[in-house]
Write an enzyme that holds these catalytic residues in place. Sequence first.
Site, PDB file in Angstrom:
ATOM      1  N   HIS A   1      34.252  37.270  31.936  1.00 49.56           N
ATOM      2  CA  HIS A   1      34.883  37.996  32.663  1.00 49.56           C
ATOM      3  C   HIS A   1      33.526  39.285  33.164  1.00 49.56           C
ATOM      4  O   HIS A   1      33.454  39.657  34.288  1.00 49.56           O
ATOM      5  CB  HIS A   1      35.771  38.957  32.445  1.00 49.56           C
ATOM      6  CG  HIS A   1      36.267  39.984  33.028  1.00 49.56           C
ATOM      7  ND1 HIS A   1      36.954  39.642  34.361  1.00 49.56           N
ATOM      8  CD2 HIS A   1      36.662  41.207  32.945  1.00 49.56           C
ATOM      9  CE1 HIS A   1      37.645  40.848  34.999  1.00 49.56           C
ATOM     10  NE2 HIS A   1      37.314  41.862  34.212  1.00 49.56           N
TER      11      HIS A   1
ATOM     12  N   ASP B   1      35.323  33.103  32.726  1.00 46.08           N
ATOM     13  CA  ASP B   1      36.138  34.201  32.643  1.00 46.08           C
ATOM     14  C   ASP B   1      37.317  33.655  32.008  1.00 46.08           C
ATOM     15  O   ASP B   1      37.991  32.710  32.648  1.00 46.08           O
ATOM     16  CB  ASP B   1      36.400  34.659  34.096  1.00 46.08           C
ATOM     17  CG  ASP B   1      37.176  36.186  33.846  1.00 46.08           C
ATOM     18  OD1 ASP B   1      37.947  36.181  32.928  1.00 46.08           O
ATOM     19  OD2 ASP B   1      36.910  36.700  34.684  1.00 46.08           O
TER      20      ASP B   1
ATOM     21  N   SER C   1      37.579  42.956  39.005  1.00 45.96           N
ATOM     22  CA  SER C   1      38.574  43.135  38.018  1.00 45.96           C
ATOM     23  C   SER C   1      39.655  43.980  38.459  1.00 45.96           C
ATOM     24  O   SER C   1      40.218  43.971  39.498  1.00 45.96           O
ATOM     25  CB  SER C   1      37.692  43.769  36.628  1.00 45.96           C
ATOM     26  OG  SER C   1      38.798  43.564  35.603  1.00 45.96           O
TER      27      SER C   1
HETATM   28  N1  LIG Z   1      33.681  45.880  31.106  1.00 42.80           N
HETATM   29  C1  LIG Z   1      34.853  46.264  32.285  1.00 42.80           C
HETATM   30  C2  LIG Z   1      35.772  45.120  31.884  1.00 42.80           C
HETATM   31  C3  LIG Z   1      37.104  45.254  32.793  1.00 42.80           C
HETATM   32  O1  LIG Z   1      36.891  44.681  34.034  1.00 42.80           O
HETATM   33  C4  LIG Z   1      35.490  47.551  32.040  1.00 42.80           C
HETATM   34  O2  LIG Z   1      35.351  48.105  30.887  1.00 42.80           O
HETATM   35  O3  LIG Z   1      36.007  48.224  33.193  1.00 42.80           O
END
Ligand SMILES: N[C@@H](CCO)C(=O)O
Length: 372
Positions: free
Chosen positions: A347, A317, A149
């Site tokens: 995701h 995702d 991410s």
């Molecule tokens: N759960 C993850 C999602 C974002 O990638 C976060 O809060 O960083």
Amino acid sequence: MARGRPGRAAAVRRPGDAGPGGGGRLPVTLAYETWGELNEARDNAVLVLHALTADSHVTGDAGDGHPTAGWWSEMVGPGRPIDTDRWFVVAPNVLGGCQGSTGPASNAPDGQPWGSRFPVVTVRDQVTAEIDLARELGIGSWALVVGASMGGLRVLEWALMGPEAGIGVDAVTVIASTAQSSADQIAWAHSQLLAIRADPRFRGGDYYDAEDGDGPHVGLSIARSIAHTTYRSALELNERFGRVPQGGEDPLHGGRYAVQSYLDHHGDKLARRFDAGTYVRLTESMLTHDLGRDRGGVETALGQITARALVVAVDSDRLFLPAESARIQRGIPDAEPLHLMHSDHGHDGFLIDFDQLGPIVAEFLGTPDRVS
Ligand SMILES: N[C@@H](CCO)C(=O)O
Ligand SMILES: CC(=O)SCCNC(=O)CCNC(=O)[C@H](O)C(C)(C)COP(=O)(O)OP(=O)(O)OC[C@H]1O[C@@H](n2cnc3c(N)ncnc32)[C@H](O)[C@@H]1OP(=O)(O)O
């Protein structure tokens, strides 16, 4: 035994960095943790880069072989896919963060919180600070730079900026990420930013001297509930929650469905542990991410990456689309075929589906360098 070692490193932002926040200098402290030992050849260092709301605490001291608290304990530790008996693992809290690194909640040189004065930092600024950290730790090259991410954005910048700065990057693993933030990602983030800024307690970002607990937690909670919806798949939400009311609540008379309660819970939970100003600045850094900026476009930039690459996507995702991972994989000359995880978790699969992710990463790390 693997042991998390906290530390801090000073770094200074270069003047005139490219990007919307470019120019000026920012005194920077990065909080970081390490596990394992750097070997004599100094060729076993692994950099783990966290996502939006995580921190340097990737894993705990799992000397007994059991994962302990940490957002990626199942992935990092003794005998884990990123085995700290073999690898020296380093994990910094991102520049702009609120878990020990310099960010909007930190004090500026005048002794007052940065607040709204904290500049927009780009992903490149964040990597610049991490390069300085690598130098302080005496690391001349990384065996692997890995992140998912928002962490994946920094992995890609590292693949280009590291070698330019004289710090080698032998391999990268980019999970559920993108080479360039999309209009759809910007759109989802926009309403999150509006929610925080619309909270009167946000006070334009200068709320740090507010009475105890009087910060913009409502705005942050709403932002998180919007974001969390994008982190999970529609299929999962439908199957898990259906149209079931929450507890004894009646949606026909102002009550909530269970899925609303679930989102409220995740919103409230984040608001209790995270800083709204940091959420705003880190979100902005994600929005401005463009690996191709000033490099002749995304494909040209990806084509210049010399590291061996593993690119992983989650098929459900709906925020960081598998097509965006496929673009990264196609563009990097020495990339393995795209690994598509099959999961209903969307995701967040990178935080849940370790039965799939673990073996993929372990195999990649165990694969000897190919001879071309
Ligand atoms: N759960 C993850 C999602 C974002 O990638 C976060 O809060 O960083
Ligand atoms: C990258 C990082 O951010 S690392 C830091 C850790 N990650 C986060 O905080 C991100 C936010 N959290 C998450 O995204 C998820 O909890 C994950 C990815 C870590 C784990 O996912 P899952 O195991 O599927 O957990 P899930 O999404 O079901 O959430 C469970 C929580 O929802 C609560 N919950 C479930 N149903 C309901 C409901 N109807 N009403 C209220 N709360 C509910 C559970 O009680 C549980 O609460 P708890 O976390 O306080 O114990």
